[in-house]
Design a protein around this motif. Sequence first.
Motif, PDB file in Angstrom:
ATOM      1  N   ARG A  89     -62.316 -29.451  13.024  1.00 34.62           N
ATOM      2  CA  ARG A  89     -61.174 -28.969  12.711  1.00 34.62           C
ATOM      3  C   ARG A  89     -61.115 -27.611  12.370  1.00 34.62           C
ATOM      4  O   ARG A  89     -62.144 -27.135  11.814  1.00 34.62           O
ATOM      5  N   THR A 135     -54.346 -27.229   9.279  1.00 32.82           N
ATOM      6  CA  THR A 135     -55.690 -27.526   9.893  1.00 32.82           C
ATOM      7  C   THR A 135     -55.519 -28.734  11.214  1.00 32.82           C
ATOM      8  O   THR A 135     -54.860 -29.484  11.048  1.00 32.82           O
ATOM      9  N   GLN A 136     -56.116 -28.348  12.202  1.00 36.22           N
ATOM     10  CA  GLN A 136     -55.872 -28.994  13.630  1.00 36.22           C
ATOM     11  C   GLN A 136     -57.296 -29.073  14.300  1.00 36.22           C
ATOM     12  O   GLN A 136     -58.286 -28.522  14.197  1.00 36.22           O
ATOM     13  N   THR A 137     -57.391 -30.147  14.976  1.00 35.90           N
ATOM     14  CA  THR A 137     -58.633 -30.257  16.021  1.00 35.90           C
ATOM     15  C   THR A 137     -58.282 -29.754  17.467  1.00 35.90           C
ATOM     16  O   THR A 137     -56.936 -29.475  17.604  1.00 35.90           O
ATOM     17  N   GLU A 169     -64.909 -32.097   7.264  1.00 29.50           N
ATOM     18  CA  GLU A 169     -64.044 -33.412   6.973  1.00 29.50           C
ATOM     19  C   GLU A 169     -64.369 -33.836   5.632  1.00 29.50           C
ATOM     20  O   GLU A 169     -65.375 -33.867   5.211  1.00 29.50           O
TER      21      GLU A 169
END
Length: 126
Positions: free
Chosen positions: A40, A83-85, A126
């Motif tokens: 992430r 927050t992003q993947t 995570e």
Amino acid sequence: MDPQVQENNFRAFLKRNSSYNLLSLFNMDTQQHQSPNTKRFKQHPAVVFNELDDQITLFQSKTCDYLVLNETGSAIWQALQATQTLNQICDLLCAEFNVERSVCIQETTNWLEQAINKNIIVTVAE
């Protein structure tokens, strides 16, 4: 439009508008042990940014780097307000730029590598 033409246009667009050198984003010696699909990303908290026209300007206060992002980089930056993947970022980019997913993943991975190197984004545990 032919998908191959779209893919080539997207690659050419990114190459014309990229000002970074490539590094290995998923180098296990320097990054957390996460798969590329679950890693992430978010904006670095020390970066000050502003939108000018259709581009975003960034100032990394710790390194005193000043960067101007193109349209694609600006879209990624805006996506990283949360927050992003990698997959989440590519979902947004594929919809906005009508690009093939495999090309988007490859080119976005390159952008993220460079952004980590420039300390404008960080990975999140995570």
